[in-house]
Enzyme design. Structure first.
Site, PDB file in Angstrom:
ATOM      1  N   CYS A  90       0.820  -1.227   0.000  1.00  0.00           N
ATOM      2  CA  CYS A  90       0.000   0.000   0.000  1.00  0.00           C
ATOM      3  C   CYS A  90       0.851   1.274   0.000  1.00  0.00           C
ATOM      4  O   CYS A  90       0.355   2.342  -0.352  1.00  0.00           O
ATOM      5  CB  CYS A  90      -0.952   0.001   1.179  1.00  0.00           C
ATOM      6  SG  CYS A  90      -2.136  -1.339   1.095  1.00  0.00           S
ATOM      7  N   HIS A 133      -3.269   7.666   1.787  1.00  0.00           N
ATOM      8  CA  HIS A 133      -3.669   6.327   1.325  1.00  0.00           C
ATOM      9  C   HIS A 133      -5.081   6.077   1.833  1.00  0.00           C
ATOM     10  O   HIS A 133      -5.398   6.375   2.985  1.00  0.00           O
ATOM     11  CB  HIS A 133      -2.696   5.289   1.882  1.00  0.00           C
ATOM     12  CG  HIS A 133      -3.147   3.885   1.662  1.00  0.00           C
ATOM     13  ND1 HIS A 133      -3.602   3.438   0.437  1.00  0.00           N
ATOM     14  CD2 HIS A 133      -3.222   2.823   2.505  1.00  0.00           C
ATOM     15  CE1 HIS A 133      -3.931   2.158   0.542  1.00  0.00           C
ATOM     16  NE2 HIS A 133      -3.717   1.767   1.789  1.00  0.00           N
ATOM     17  N   ASN A 149     -10.068   0.184  -0.480  1.00  0.00           N
ATOM     18  CA  ASN A 149      -8.600   0.244  -0.405  1.00  0.00           C
ATOM     19  C   ASN A 149      -8.027  -0.356  -1.694  1.00  0.00           C
ATOM     20  O   ASN A 149      -8.110  -1.565  -1.904  1.00  0.00           O
ATOM     21  CB  ASN A 149      -8.140  -0.540   0.829  1.00  0.00           C
ATOM     22  CG  ASN A 149      -6.633  -0.496   1.034  1.00  0.00           C
ATOM     23  OD1 ASN A 149      -5.887  -0.106   0.139  1.00  0.00           O
ATOM     24  ND2 ASN A 149      -6.192  -0.912   2.207  1.00  0.00           N
TER      25      ASN A 149
HETATM   26  O1  UT7 Z   1      -3.834  -0.591   3.288  1.00  0.00           O
HETATM   27  C1  UT7 Z   1      -2.974  -1.365   4.067  1.00  0.00           C
HETATM   28  C2  UT7 Z   1      -3.149  -1.052   5.473  1.00  0.00           C
HETATM   29  N1  UT7 Z   1      -4.370  -1.613   5.977  1.00  0.00           N
HETATM   30  C3  UT7 Z   1      -5.112  -0.898   6.778  1.00  0.00           C
HETATM   31  O2  UT7 Z   1      -4.807   0.230   7.008  1.00  0.00           O
HETATM   32  C4  UT7 Z   1      -6.261  -1.584   7.457  1.00  0.00           C
HETATM   33  C5  UT7 Z   1      -6.216  -1.214   8.902  1.00  0.00           C
HETATM   34  N2  UT7 Z   1      -7.297  -1.775   9.683  1.00  0.00           N
HETATM   35  C6  UT7 Z   1      -8.600  -1.416   9.558  1.00  0.00           C
HETATM   36  O3  UT7 Z   1      -8.969  -0.677   8.680  1.00  0.00           O
HETATM   37  C7  UT7 Z   1      -9.565  -1.938  10.601  1.00  0.00           C
HETATM   38  O4  UT7 Z   1      -8.839  -2.595  11.600  1.00  0.00           O
HETATM   39  C8  UT7 Z   1     -10.665  -2.889  10.058  1.00  0.00           C
HETATM   40  C9  UT7 Z   1     -11.652  -2.118   9.211  1.00  0.00           C
HETATM   41  C10 UT7 Z   1      -9.996  -3.977   9.243  1.00  0.00           C
HETATM   42  C11 UT7 Z   1     -11.431  -3.543  11.195  1.00  0.00           C
HETATM   43  O5  UT7 Z   1     -11.926  -2.564  12.092  1.00  0.00           O
HETATM   44  P1  UT7 Z   1     -11.697  -2.720  13.665  1.00  0.00           P
HETATM   45  O6  UT7 Z   1     -12.451  -1.643  14.300  1.00  0.00           O
HETATM   46  O7  UT7 Z   1     -10.226  -2.772  13.912  1.00  0.00           O
HETATM   47  O8  UT7 Z   1     -12.401  -4.093  13.997  1.00  0.00           O
HETATM   48  P2  UT7 Z   1     -11.760  -5.462  14.529  1.00  0.00           P
HETATM   49  O9  UT7 Z   1     -10.859  -6.092  13.552  1.00  0.00           O
HETATM   50  O10 UT7 Z   1     -11.240  -5.242  15.917  1.00  0.00           O
HETATM   51  O11 UT7 Z   1     -13.064  -6.372  14.602  1.00  0.00           O
HETATM   52  C12 UT7 Z   1     -14.203  -6.028  15.384  1.00  0.00           C
HETATM   53  C13 UT7 Z   1     -15.284  -7.084  15.196  1.00  0.00           C
HETATM   54  C14 UT7 Z   1     -14.790  -8.519  15.329  1.00  0.00           C
HETATM   55  O12 UT7 Z   1     -15.754  -9.225  16.042  1.00  0.00           O
HETATM   56  P3  UT7 Z   1     -15.527  -9.590  17.598  1.00  0.00           P
HETATM   57  O13 UT7 Z   1     -14.278 -10.430  17.615  1.00  0.00           O
HETATM   58  O14 UT7 Z   1     -15.371  -8.269  18.296  1.00  0.00           O
HETATM   59  O15 UT7 Z   1     -16.773 -10.328  17.939  1.00  0.00           O
HETATM   60  C15 UT7 Z   1     -14.777  -9.021  13.901  1.00  0.00           C
HETATM   61  O16 UT7 Z   1     -14.987 -10.404  13.806  1.00  0.00           O
HETATM   62  O17 UT7 Z   1     -15.873  -6.984  13.891  1.00  0.00           O
HETATM   63  C16 UT7 Z   1     -15.939  -8.285  13.309  1.00  0.00           C
HETATM   64  N3  UT7 Z   1     -15.863  -8.153  11.848  1.00  0.00           N
HETATM   65  C17 UT7 Z   1     -16.945  -7.973  11.058  1.00  0.00           C
HETATM   66  N4  UT7 Z   1     -18.249  -7.864  11.329  1.00  0.00           N
HETATM   67  C18 UT7 Z   1     -19.091  -7.662  10.300  1.00  0.00           C
HETATM   68  C19 UT7 Z   1     -14.747  -8.168  11.065  1.00  0.00           C
HETATM   69  N5  UT7 Z   1     -15.088  -7.989   9.768  1.00  0.00           N
HETATM   70  C20 UT7 Z   1     -16.441  -7.870   9.750  1.00  0.00           C
HETATM   71  C21 UT7 Z   1     -17.376  -7.662   8.709  1.00  0.00           C
HETATM   72  N6  UT7 Z   1     -18.688  -7.561   9.035  1.00  0.00           N
HETATM   73  N7  UT7 Z   1     -17.002  -7.523   7.403  1.00  0.00           N
END
Ligand code: UT7
Length: 323
Positions: free
Chosen positions: A114, A250, A280
């Protein structure tokens, strides 16, 4: 007098197929509300069957050349940032070179995931400043839909496909921050974090593989490292946040974009945001945002721009330029 790599033109390409968040609800335990509120993404474009990273890059390059009023014969080099080249080799850049009918000069890919476009811009700038090239096509193009695990809701809803390009040209400046062109760059990587974001395939496995990401861990690194690299590049350029017209970040997550702007003390009115429409697109996200930002009438000649990115590696960096 000092040489500067100045943006002479920009262009982009997005595949025809637009996929909304709601379309994932049929196959995954997810919904529009979660995707929108956690990432800011509302829709993304996906390549058609047979459509390639090099084909998108070629379309974006043609648009940038047209915007610059230049012909491919005027270009010395192509630097293409991508992690989704059509084949293991040759480089997608040489495929673009052939498609454009460019028979001189040189072309190569840059792979910094990225952060790829920041690395490509920095490379092209160095080649221009050292006299190796006068005009460089700098492209970011990605088909991340080809490396998605469609059963993994934590990754497959976040990425999209597309391409963007700039034409950089050697021009004389004064050496002051008032010059047009690239004023400073800052590159960083830390391979200790290689397992936070990777593709589980490649030459060592004999498969293409799928993207794997510990999103919340990457998130934790992002805001802090992006603000730090932006500040380093601004200090090198001799400018401060108050001088900045646009941050072009980005486009991975609206919350990372907002957090970084806040840390830099800049309002969201000064940020070009496309994540809602593109998702992304990895190395394509910054040139896409620059081209769309110009088309929207946000970015104008003379504007001071800070652009920054972080991704797999981890690799991150920033470029300060005057449009
Ligand atoms: O471009 C390269 C660099 N990449 C990035 O910059 C990505 C950086 N990360 C992010 O953008 C965020 O971390 C995400 C958007 C990927 C996730 O957001 P988050 O607030 O960090 O959520 P999380 O990973 O802590 O997950 C929270 C919950 C989890 O459930 P539990 O374990 O709390 O019950 C996940 O299983 O959300 C759940 N979850 C979903 N729920 C519904 C994960 N993906 C989904 C989904 N729909 N698509």
């Amino acid at each position: 007098m000092s040489l500067r790599a100045v943006v002479r033109g920009t262009g982009h390409y997005l595949p025809d197929r637009i996929v909304t968040n709601a379309e994932f609800e049929a196959t995954l335990d997810t919904n529009d509300e979660w995707i929108r509120s956690r990432s800011g993404i509302e829709r993304r474009h996906f390549v058609a069957e047979g459509e390639t990273t090099s084909a998108m890059a070629t379309a974006a390059a043609r648009a940038a050349l047209e915007d610059a009023g230049l012909d491919v014969a005027d270009v010395d080099a192509i630097v293409l940032a991508t992690s989704t080249a059509d084949l293991t080799f040759p480089s997608a850049a040489t495929m673009v070179q052939a498609e454009l009918g460019m028979t001189k000069g040189f072309a190569f890919d840059v792979q910094a995931v990225c952060a790829g476009f920041i690395y490509a811009l920095s490379n092209a700038n160095a080649m221009i400043l050292s006299g190796q090239a006068q005009r460089v096509l700098v492209i970011g193009s990605e088909s991340f839909s080809r490396i998605m695990d469609w059963t993994d809701r934590s990754t497959c809803v976040l990425f999209g496909d597309g391409a963007g390009a700039l034409v950089l040209e050697a021009q004389n400046g004064t050496g002051s921050p008032e010059d047009r062109g690239i004023l400073a760059t800052d590159l960083n990587s830390d391979g200790r974090h290689k397992d936070l974001l990777y593709v589980d395939g490649g030459v060592s496995t004999g498969t293409t593989g799928y993207l794997r990401m510990q999103g919340n861990q990457v998130f934790r690194h992002a805001v802090e490292k992006l603000a730090a690299t932006a500040n380093t590049a601004m200090a090198r350029a001799g400018v401060s946040p108050g001088d900045v017209d646009w941050i072009v970040p980005h486009q991975a997550n609206i919350r990372i974009i907002q957090g970084t702007a806040k840390k830099l003390g800049l309002p969201m009115e000064k940020v070009v945001v496309t994540v809602q429409d593109h998702g992304n697109t990895s190395a394509a996200s910054i040139p896409l945002a620059l081209s769309v930002g110009q088309a929207r009438g946000q970015i104008k000649p003379g504007d001071l721009i800070v652009t920054e990115a972080i991704g797999g590696g981890l690799a991150w960096g920033a470029v300060v330029l005057r449009w």
